[in-house]
Enzyme design. Structure first.
Site, PDB file in Angstrom:
ATOM      1  N   ASP A   1     -12.150  -4.341  -3.305  1.00  0.00           N
ATOM      2  CA  ASP A   1     -13.043  -5.330  -3.384  1.00  0.00           C
ATOM      3  C   ASP A   1     -14.463  -4.861  -2.390  1.00  0.00           C
ATOM      4  O   ASP A   1     -13.799  -3.885  -2.429  1.00  0.00           O
ATOM      5  CB  ASP A   1     -12.548  -6.731  -2.396  1.00  0.00           C
TER       6      ASP A   1
ATOM      7  N   GLU B   1      -8.038   0.136  10.185  1.00  0.00           N
ATOM      8  CA  GLU B   1      -7.692   0.767  10.522  1.00  0.00           C
ATOM      9  C   GLU B   1      -8.113   2.080  10.949  1.00  0.00           C
ATOM     10  O   GLU B   1      -7.692   3.225  12.265  1.00  0.00           O
ATOM     11  CB  GLU B   1      -6.308   1.179  10.510  1.00  0.00           C
TER      12      GLU B   1
ATOM     13  N   GLU C   1       0.692  -1.607   0.204  1.00  0.00           N
ATOM     14  CA  GLU C   1      -0.105  -0.130   0.639  1.00  0.00           C
ATOM     15  C   GLU C   1       1.239   1.091   0.047  1.00  0.00           C
ATOM     16  O   GLU C   1       0.316   2.567  -0.089  1.00  0.00           O
ATOM     17  CB  GLU C   1      -0.826  -0.550   1.045  1.00  0.00           C
TER      18      GLU C   1
ATOM     19  N   GLY D   1     -12.778  -2.368   1.043  1.00  0.00           N
ATOM     20  CA  GLY D   1     -13.708  -3.168   1.079  1.00  0.00           C
ATOM     21  C   GLY D   1     -15.011  -1.519   0.129  1.00  0.00           C
ATOM     22  O   GLY D   1     -14.681  -0.775   1.393  1.00  0.00           O
TER      23      GLY D   1
ATOM     24  N   VAL E   1     -14.260  -7.857   5.913  1.00  0.00           N
ATOM     25  CA  VAL E   1     -16.050  -8.553   5.637  1.00  0.00           C
ATOM     26  C   VAL E   1     -15.570  -8.551   4.439  1.00  0.00           C
ATOM     27  O   VAL E   1     -15.460  -8.034   3.430  1.00  0.00           O
ATOM     28  CB  VAL E   1     -16.168  -6.588   5.926  1.00  0.00           C
TER      29      VAL E   1
END
Ligand code: SAH
Length: 272
Positions: free
Chosen positions: A236, A213, A33, A102, A191
């Site tokens: 996602d 986070e 990231e 997500g 999730v």
């Protein structure tokens, strides 16, 4: 002041002294990231690395901005501990988190970008003693991102989309990215089911994205009065496909987005 601080007093040639800019704290959960940020720092100013609480903090200048760059690892506790060290050991002026998330809102798709206006811990529940999501004794459930910093980050995202959005969509097989601004929710869960993401959508209809986070960072920054902003690329849609989508996005795309957004953000900061 901590010995590790980069906010140092510099003696100038004329015998005077001035205080250099306090650094910006930049963090992500996972190495992918951060893209090439630490390499870019190495090339520009060199990197001084300080290990503290099992994390490596990289100090230097990148795209013209003095920064402390580190990895929080995953989850709210890890994020809170790391941002706390950025504030207390490295005296950062502000904090920017970059990473993947997500999508929760149906209009938020893989490859889109979400810049938080506010953040909330979706797994915090001390009912019936306190309202659901409220941080006990703080009396708050939503923590605002710093308006100016979030606007600068969103502007950098918009420039990335205008300049490279079509090429990036063609390269990665995603749709042309859209930049969304609004609520990001955080919890200590990956999730990954249609049922779970619908439950979040039902209880928090304005949630755009879910991650692990951001709200912890926003709470700590709120408590210490440090401005923070959070940008998340959608890896996602938090449904049953999430594990595969997350892994391929993280390994193939996340770094490219991060490089493109952070370069524009930091260069504009230097110019401003
Ligand atoms: N062991 C895994 C951990 C990844 S957890 C690994 O190293 O590959 C997922 C990370 O991406 C977290 O940092 C979280 O903030 C973010 N994330 C992406 N999609 C998510 C989702 N659907 N639910 C929760 N967090 C998500």
């Amino acid at each position: 002041m901590s010995s590790a601080s980069v906010n140092t007093r510099v003696n100038t040639a004329d015998g005077g002294a001035h205080v250099t800019h306090r650094p910006l704290g930049i963090l992500a959960a996972l190495p992918q990231e951060l893209g090439d940020l630490i390499e870019a720092m190495r090339g520009e100013s060199g990197v001084r690395t300080i290990t503290h609480g099992q994390r490596d903090y990289h100090l230097g200048t990148v795209h013209g901005a003095p920064c402390v760059v580190t990895l929080a690892r995953v989850g709210k506790v890890a994020a809170a501990a790391t941002v706390s060290a950025l504030i207390h050991e490295f005296d950062v002026e502000a904090v920017v988190f970059t990473g993947v998330a997500g999508g929760v809102a149906t209009e938020v798709r893989v490859g889109d970008i979400v810049v938080a206006n506010a953040l909330l811990q979706h797994d915090l529940d001390a009912t019936p003693l306190f309202p659901r999501f409220e941080v006990p004794l703080l009396g708050m459930s939503r923590f605002a991102a710093d308006a100016a910093l979030a606007a600068q980050l969103a502007a950098a995202c918009e420039r990335f989309v205008a300049e490279e959005g079509a090429a990036s969509a063609a390269r990665f097989g995603t749709r042309e990215p859209r930049v969304h601004r609004g609520l990001i929710i955080s919890g200590d869960q990956f999730v990954a089911s249609a049922v779970a993401v619908k439950a979040l959508r039902d209880v928090l209809p304005d949630a755009l994205a879910v991650e692990m986070e951001g709200a912890a960072i926003a709470q700590v920054c709120h408590e210490y009065g440090v401005p923070c902003a959070i940008v998340r690329t959608i890896s996602d849609t938090a449904d049953d496909h999430a594990p595969q989508s997350f892994v391929s996005f993280l390994t193939e795309i996340a770094g490219t987005y991060s490089n493109a957004i952070l370069r524009r953000f930091l260069e504009a900061r230097r110019a401003g």
